[in-house]
Design an enzyme around this catalytic site. Structure first.
Site, mmCIF file in Angstrom:
data_model
loop_
_atom_site.group_PDB
_atom_site.id
_atom_site.type_symbol
_atom_site.label_atom_id
_atom_site.label_comp_id
_atom_site.label_asym_id
_atom_site.label_seq_id
_atom_site.Cartn_x
_atom_site.Cartn_y
_atom_site.Cartn_z
ATOM 1 N N SER A 130 0.931 -1.353 0.108
ATOM 2 C CA SER A 130 -0.118 -0.011 -0.038
ATOM 3 C C SER A 130 0.945 1.107 0.006
ATOM 4 O O SER A 130 2.001 1.451 0.301
ATOM 5 C CB SER A 130 -0.981 -0.008 1.260
ATOM 6 O OG SER A 130 -1.395 1.269 1.443
ATOM 7 N N GLU A 132 0.357 3.512 1.848
ATOM 8 C CA GLU A 132 0.375 4.067 3.249
ATOM 9 C C GLU A 132 1.826 3.466 3.914
ATOM 10 O O GLU A 132 2.195 4.097 4.699
ATOM 11 C CB GLU A 132 -0.534 3.161 4.078
ATOM 12 C CG GLU A 132 -2.021 3.818 3.832
ATOM 13 C CD GLU A 132 -2.154 4.859 4.808
ATOM 14 O OE1 GLU A 132 -1.710 4.919 6.126
ATOM 15 O OE2 GLU A 132 -2.655 6.060 4.162
ATOM 16 N N TYR A 154 -1.627 0.922 10.344
ATOM 17 C CA TYR A 154 -1.832 0.054 9.125
ATOM 18 C C TYR A 154 -0.748 0.466 8.080
ATOM 19 O O TYR A 154 -0.101 -0.885 7.795
ATOM 20 C CB TYR A 154 -3.225 0.684 8.433
ATOM 21 C CG TYR A 154 -3.391 0.086 6.810
ATOM 22 C CD1 TYR A 154 -3.876 -1.100 6.818
ATOM 23 C CD2 TYR A 154 -2.980 0.834 5.950
ATOM 24 C CE1 TYR A 154 -4.219 -1.697 5.692
ATOM 25 C CE2 TYR A 154 -3.005 0.264 4.553
ATOM 26 C CZ TYR A 154 -3.565 -1.067 4.534
ATOM 27 O OH TYR A 154 -3.942 -1.437 3.192
ATOM 28 N N ARG A 189 -16.366 -1.232 -3.016
ATOM 29 C CA ARG A 189 -15.741 -0.619 -2.074
ATOM 30 C C ARG A 189 -16.331 -1.109 -0.674
ATOM 31 O O ARG A 189 -17.775 -0.917 -0.734
ATOM 32 C CB ARG A 189 -15.441 0.631 -2.267
ATOM 33 C CG ARG A 189 -14.221 1.452 -1.409
ATOM 34 C CD ARG A 189 -13.154 0.670 -1.532
ATOM 35 N NE ARG A 189 -11.880 1.446 -1.209
ATOM 36 C CZ ARG A 189 -10.843 1.309 -0.726
ATOM 37 N NH1 ARG A 189 -10.653 0.255 -0.234
ATOM 38 N NH2 ARG A 189 -9.742 2.056 -0.709
ATOM 39 N N ASN A 192 -17.461 1.890 4.491
ATOM 40 C CA ASN A 192 -16.630 3.053 5.459
ATOM 41 C C ASN A 192 -15.505 3.574 4.924
ATOM 42 O O ASN A 192 -14.656 4.255 5.583
ATOM 43 C CB ASN A 192 -16.361 2.495 7.012
ATOM 44 C CG ASN A 192 -15.739 1.070 6.976
ATOM 45 O OD1 ASN A 192 -15.251 0.698 5.801
ATOM 46 N ND2 ASN A 192 -15.456 0.550 8.182
ATOM 47 N N PHE A 193 -15.238 3.326 3.524
ATOM 48 C CA PHE A 193 -14.331 4.088 2.980
ATOM 49 C C PHE A 193 -14.868 5.356 2.246
ATOM 50 O O PHE A 193 -15.810 5.344 1.872
ATOM 51 C CB PHE A 193 -13.040 3.282 1.871
ATOM 52 C CG PHE A 193 -12.456 2.084 2.473
ATOM 53 C CD1 PHE A 193 -11.411 2.152 2.835
ATOM 54 C CD2 PHE A 193 -13.374 0.917 2.962
ATOM 55 C CE1 PHE A 193 -10.534 1.189 3.511
ATOM 56 C CE2 PHE A 193 -12.373 -0.187 3.294
ATOM 57 C CZ PHE A 193 -11.303 -0.149 3.720
ATOM 58 N N PRO A 284 -5.974 10.609 13.437
ATOM 59 C CA PRO A 284 -4.772 11.378 14.641
ATOM 60 C C PRO A 284 -3.682 11.641 13.594
ATOM 61 O O PRO A 284 -3.012 12.563 14.008
ATOM 62 C CB PRO A 284 -4.359 10.202 15.581
ATOM 63 C CG PRO A 284 -5.536 9.109 15.571
ATOM 64 C CD PRO A 284 -6.336 9.335 14.089
#
Ligand code: F7E
Length: 326
Positions: A130, A132, A154, A189, A192-193, A284
């Site tokens: 990812s 991320e 994540y 999808r 909750n995305f 956060p």
């Protein structure tokens, strides 16, 4: 007939990949989370096709947390290709479920690499990494060589799986590949995305079933592609002569606000009357400047995205409207 093994086959990517591979004449074996009871909607068309289900498509409940539950289906299917897509993939939730995310997304990948290494016939292995893993990079766009500096639990778990995939390739000699996937969306999808959340809400507001939409940071930006393009990239990565990592991205940044405006415009409503920001949906930490450079995939695999951001959002809104009969 080639045989593929897919973890997370019920998810957005797993279901599109299963369709792609079945269309290419593969036998497909896939695992799903036992808690879903195999009832997830994405595989319904394939499961109701008697020419396919249990003939060329085989499904197994299995838990990434439990290597034993993965071992039997992997050994039985003796795959030529393994696509490891399953994970705890919600970045926001990874702040609440740090340990679970590391167990499923990080350790789960290690378990699967180890099980694959021990198979008597060595398959090609794809890990769904990812963007991320890059956190909030200083240099954009990111290539396969961008520094791995995650800022979310994540991202950290994915970084662990990504580096291990490299180690299994370089040290154990496995044909193991990371596809470094930037955001990719579709009507399949998870709800909750942010893309799906917005498109669902817009359809519900249009149908008179919802009155407002609460979001987090609408100035957040992402490189959003289409899931169907990205699963094609996964397959291409495993057909390449050498095991190498590839970035799959569009190279274009959009804001959450752009999705809001496109989706409301598609149904002829003024977003300003319905959208508000709410603290609980802010994270956060939220990566910034994450935009990919997929030049390597283009040069070596002939891959490039074919479906635009605008087309994806339009399709998602239209599918949600249809689902509500609106
Ligand atoms: O958030 C912002 C949120 O949850 C996108 C996963 O596939 O892609 C995905 O992770 C952006 C973020 O996806 C809301 O803060 C604002 O900046 O759709 P998302 P994600 O976190 O980028 C990466 C590449 C993966 O690997 C992941 O598995 O939208 N945002 N308001 C919101 N996001 C959500 N979910 N909900 C909101 O209300």
């Amino acid at each position: 007939m080639k045989c593929a093994f897919i973890t997370g086959i019920e998810g957005q990517d797993g279901s599109y990949l299963a369709e792609l591979l079945l269309g290419k004449g593969y036998e497909v074996h896939g695992t799903y989370r036992p808690s879903t009871n195999g009832a997830a909607i994405n595989l319904k068309p394939l499961k109701s096709d008697s020419q396919i289900f249990k003939k060329t498509l085989f499904l197994y409940p299995a838990d990434l947390d439990d290597a034993d539950s993965m071992r039997a289906p992997m050994e039985q299917s003796a795959p030529d290709e393994v696509y490891h897509l399953a994970s705890q993939s919600h970045v926001g939730q990874s702040f609440e479920k740090v340990e679970e995310t590391c167990r499923i997304t990080g350790m789960g990948t290690l378990r699967l690499l180890e099980l694959t290494r021990k198979l008597s016939k060595q398959p090609h292995f794809f890990h769904a990494s990812s963007s991320e893993i890059f956190g909030s990079p200083e240099q954009s766009p990111q290539t396969e060589n961008a520094p791995v500096l995650p800022v979310t639990p994540y991202g950290c778990a994915k970084a662990f799986g990504t580096q291990l995939t490299r180690i299994y390739r370089e040290t154990f000699g496995m044909f193991a590949v990371n596809g470094i996937l930037f955001n990719h969306e579709s009507p399949r999808r998870g709800e909750n995305f942010v893309t799906r959340k917005i498109c669902r809400a817009v359809a519900a507001i249009k149908a008179g079933r919802q009155t407002e939409l609460a979001l987090g940071d609408t100035s957040a930006q992402r490189d959003w592609g289409n899931a169907r393009d990205y699963v094609r990239g996964m397959w291409l990565a495993l057909q390449h002569g050498e095991p190498e990592d590839f970035v799959f991205a569009t190279g274009k940044l959009h804001r959450v606000q752009d999705i809001v405006e496109l989706a409301f415009k598609a149904v002829g409503l003024d977003w300003q009357q319905y959208v508000r920001q709410e603290k609980q949906f802010f994270r956060p930490a939220d990566p910034r400047h994450v935009v990919g450079n997929a030049a390597k995939a283009k040069t070596l695999l002939g891959w490039q995205p074919e479906i635009t951001f605008e087309q994806t959002i339009a399709e998602m809104v239209s599918v949600e409207l249809k689902a509500l009969g609106a």
